[in-house]
Design a protein around this motif. Structure first.
Motif, short mmCIF file in Angstrom:
data_model
loop_
_atom_site.label_atom_id
_atom_site.label_comp_id
_atom_site.label_asym_id
_atom_site.label_seq_id
_atom_site.Cartn_x
_atom_site.Cartn_y
_atom_site.Cartn_z
N PRO A 35 0.73 -1.33 -0.07
CA PRO A 35 -0.01 0.15 0.09
C PRO A 35 0.83 1.33 0.03
CG PRO A 35 -0.96 -1.60 1.52
CD PRO A 35 0.22 -2.16 1.02
N LEU A 36 1.95 1.25 0.93
CA LEU A 36 2.85 2.54 0.92
C LEU A 36 3.32 2.49 -0.67
CD1 LEU A 36 4.39 2.02 4.32
CD2 LEU A 36 3.17 3.92 3.38
N LEU A 37 3.92 1.64 -1.12
CA LEU A 37 4.35 1.62 -2.64
C LEU A 37 3.51 2.45 -3.59
CD1 LEU A 37 6.73 -1.48 -2.78
CD2 LEU A 37 7.57 0.90 -2.63
N ALA A 38 2.25 1.83 -3.56
CA ALA A 38 1.29 2.48 -4.44
C ALA A 38 0.85 3.89 -4.18
CB ALA A 38 0.11 1.26 -4.28
N PHE A 39 0.93 3.98 -2.89
CA PHE A 39 0.63 5.43 -2.53
C PHE A 39 1.59 6.32 -2.94
CE2 PHE A 39 1.28 9.00 0.62
CZ PHE A 39 -0.10 9.68 0.53
N LEU A 40 2.95 6.00 -2.58
CA LEU A 40 4.09 6.93 -3.26
C LEU A 40 3.94 7.03 -4.76
CD1 LEU A 40 6.91 5.78 -0.81
CD2 LEU A 40 5.56 7.98 -0.79
N GLN A 41 3.76 6.01 -5.51
CA GLN A 41 4.02 6.09 -6.98
C GLN A 41 2.73 6.77 -7.57
OE1 GLN A 41 4.81 2.30 -8.59
NE2 GLN A 41 6.05 1.39 -6.95
N GLY A 42 1.79 6.58 -6.69
CA GLY A 42 0.35 7.24 -7.23
C GLY A 42 0.63 8.93 -7.03
N GLY A 44 3.36 10.41 -7.56
CA GLY A 44 4.18 10.98 -8.33
C GLY A 44 5.81 10.43 -8.21
N ALA A 45 5.99 9.41 -7.24
CA ALA A 45 7.28 8.91 -7.04
C ALA A 45 7.68 7.88 -8.15
CB ALA A 45 7.38 8.29 -5.74
N PRO A 46 8.89 7.93 -8.85
CA PRO A 46 9.41 6.95 -9.50
C PRO A 46 9.33 5.75 -8.83
CG PRO A 46 10.79 8.71 -9.72
CD PRO A 46 9.84 9.03 -8.60
N PRO A 47 9.25 4.54 -9.33
CA PRO A 47 9.07 3.13 -8.39
C PRO A 47 10.54 2.95 -7.95
CG PRO A 47 8.08 2.72 -10.51
CD PRO A 47 8.63 4.20 -10.59
N PRO A 48 11.57 3.18 -8.35
CA PRO A 48 12.94 3.08 -7.63
C PRO A 48 12.98 3.96 -6.47
CG PRO A 48 13.35 3.20 -9.90
CD PRO A 48 11.82 3.60 -9.80
N LEU A 49 12.70 5.10 -6.55
CA LEU A 49 12.60 5.94 -5.32
C LEU A 49 11.62 5.52 -4.25
CD1 LEU A 49 13.65 8.40 -3.89
CD2 LEU A 49 12.11 9.70 -5.38
N ALA A 50 10.33 5.18 -4.74
CA ALA A 50 9.36 4.83 -3.81
C ALA A 50 9.85 3.38 -3.13
CB ALA A 50 8.11 4.48 -4.52
N GLY A 51 10.47 2.50 -3.61
CA GLY A 51 11.08 1.51 -3.00
C GLY A 51 12.05 1.69 -1.99
N GLU A 52 12.99 2.58 -2.23
CA GLU A 52 14.02 3.14 -1.37
C GLU A 52 13.34 3.83 -0.09
OE1 GLU A 52 17.76 6.33 -1.57
OE2 GLU A 52 17.18 5.40 -3.31
N ILE A 53 12.43 4.68 -0.34
CA ILE A 53 11.74 5.53 0.76
C ILE A 53 11.15 4.25 1.70
CG2 ILE A 53 10.09 6.86 1.32
CD1 ILE A 53 10.51 8.52 -1.08
N VAL A 54 10.32 3.48 1.21
CA VAL A 54 9.87 2.38 1.93
C VAL A 54 10.73 1.45 2.86
CG1 VAL A 54 8.07 0.49 2.08
CG2 VAL A 54 7.81 2.60 0.70
N ALA A 55 11.71 1.13 1.82
CA ALA A 55 12.71 0.22 2.55
C ALA A 55 13.59 0.73 3.86
CB ALA A 55 13.74 -0.10 1.63
N GLU A 56 13.65 2.26 3.71
CA GLU A 56 14.38 3.00 4.87
C GLU A 56 13.39 3.25 6.10
OE1 GLU A 56 16.10 6.44 3.34
OE2 GLU A 56 17.85 5.49 2.35
#
Length: 229
Positions: A35-42, A44-56
Motif C-alpha cells: 500500500p505504501l509503494l502504491a501510495f507513493l507511486q500514485g 508521483g514517485a518513480p518506482p525505484p525511489l518509492a521502493g528506497e523510501i519504503v525500505a528505509e
C-alpha cells in the motif's frame, strides 16, 4: 473529541513493534509495504525511489535517527496507521524531490560541489523545522486558499464546519433560501479545495495528490509527527 486511541489494533501493533517483537515487525512490513509503494507511486514517485523510501522506513520506525526518537513512537492511535505511514513517506518523498531539484539547479549553475566543495549544504537536517516540507506545504496551501477566499465565503465555511451551524440557521442569517445556502456552502468548499490543490501543484508540479488524500494527511501531519516540537 476523538478518542486518543480510536485505532486500538493499530496502536497495539505499534507498541509491539517498538518493543522489538519480531512477529509484529514482520506483520507491519507485510501489511503496509505494498500500500505504501502504491501510495507513493500514485503521488508521483518513480518506482525505484518509492521502493528506497519504503525500505528505509522500517528501520526509522523503530530506531532513533539523527538524535530523534523512532518514528512509530509518535503514533498515538488518533488516525489509521496507514495514514500515519503515508504522511511520513510522503514527507520523505517531497524532501528528496526538492533536494534533487536544488542539486540540479546547482549543477546547472556550474558548481556541482556546492559552496563547501562537497555538496554538504544540500544535505537536509531532519531535526530542522524548515526541513518538514510536507507540513509547510500543506499549511501554506491552506493559508493561500483562504486568503483568496471572499470574506462571505470564509464566514460561511467557518460557521458551517467550525461552529456546526445547520443550513436552516445559515439561511436565516444570510437572508436566503435553504437551497441557495446549501449551494453556496458546496461551492465555497469546492473553490477552497481547488485553490488549495492549485497551490500544491504550482509549488511541486510533479506531486500528484488528491484532495481526499490532502484532507487525510491534514488529520495527522502535526509537527510532532515529524519530530518537531
Amino acid at each position: 473529541m476523538q478518542d486518543a486511541q480510536s485505532h486500538t489494533d493499530d496502536f497495539h501493533l505499534v507498541q509491539e513493534c517498538l518493543e522489538g517483537k519480531t512477529s509484529a515487525l514482520a506483520h507491519l512490513q507485510k501489511a503496509y509495504r505494498e500500500p505504501l509503494l502504491a501510495f507513493l507511486q500514485g503521488s508521483g514517485a518513480p518506482p525505484p525511489l518509492a521502493g528506497e523510501i519504503v525500505a528505509e522506513l522500517w528501520s526509522d520506525c523503530v530506531a532513533s535517527q539523527n538524535g530523534t526518537g523512532p518514528k512509530l513512537a509518535r503514533y498515538n492511535g488518533m488516525c489509521a496507521l496507514s495514514t500515519f505511514l503515508n504522511t511520513i513517506t510522503l514527507n520523505a518523498l517531497v524532501s528528496r524531490q526538492r533536494r534533487g531539484q536544488r542539486w540540479s539547479n546547482v549543477v546547472i549553475a556550474g558548481d556541482p560541489a556546492g559552496p563547501d566543495g562537497d555538496g554538504a549544504d544540500l544535505v537536509a537536517n531532519p531535526t530542522d523545522p524548515a526541513e518538514v516540507p510536507l507540513l509547510q506545504l500543506m499549511r501554506e496551501a491552506i493559508e493561500a486558499a483562504f486568503l483568496a477566499c471572499p470574506a462571505e465565503d470564509f464566514v460561511l465555511l467557518q460557521l458551517t464546519h467550525t461552529d456546526g451551524l445547520h443550513v436552516v440557521e445559515l439561511a436565516k442569517m444570510f437572508g436566503c433560501g435553504i437551497a441557495t445556502i446549501s449551494r453556496n456552502v458546496e461551492r465555497a468548499g469546492r473553490e477552497i479545495a481547488e485553490a488549495t490543490m492549485q497551490y500544491v501543484k504550482a509549488s511541486d508540479p510533479w506531486l500528484e495528490l488528491k484532495w481526499e488524500d490532502f484532507i487525510a494527511l491534514c488529520g495527522t501531519a502535526s509537527p510532532a509527527c515529524f519530530g518537531v516540537e
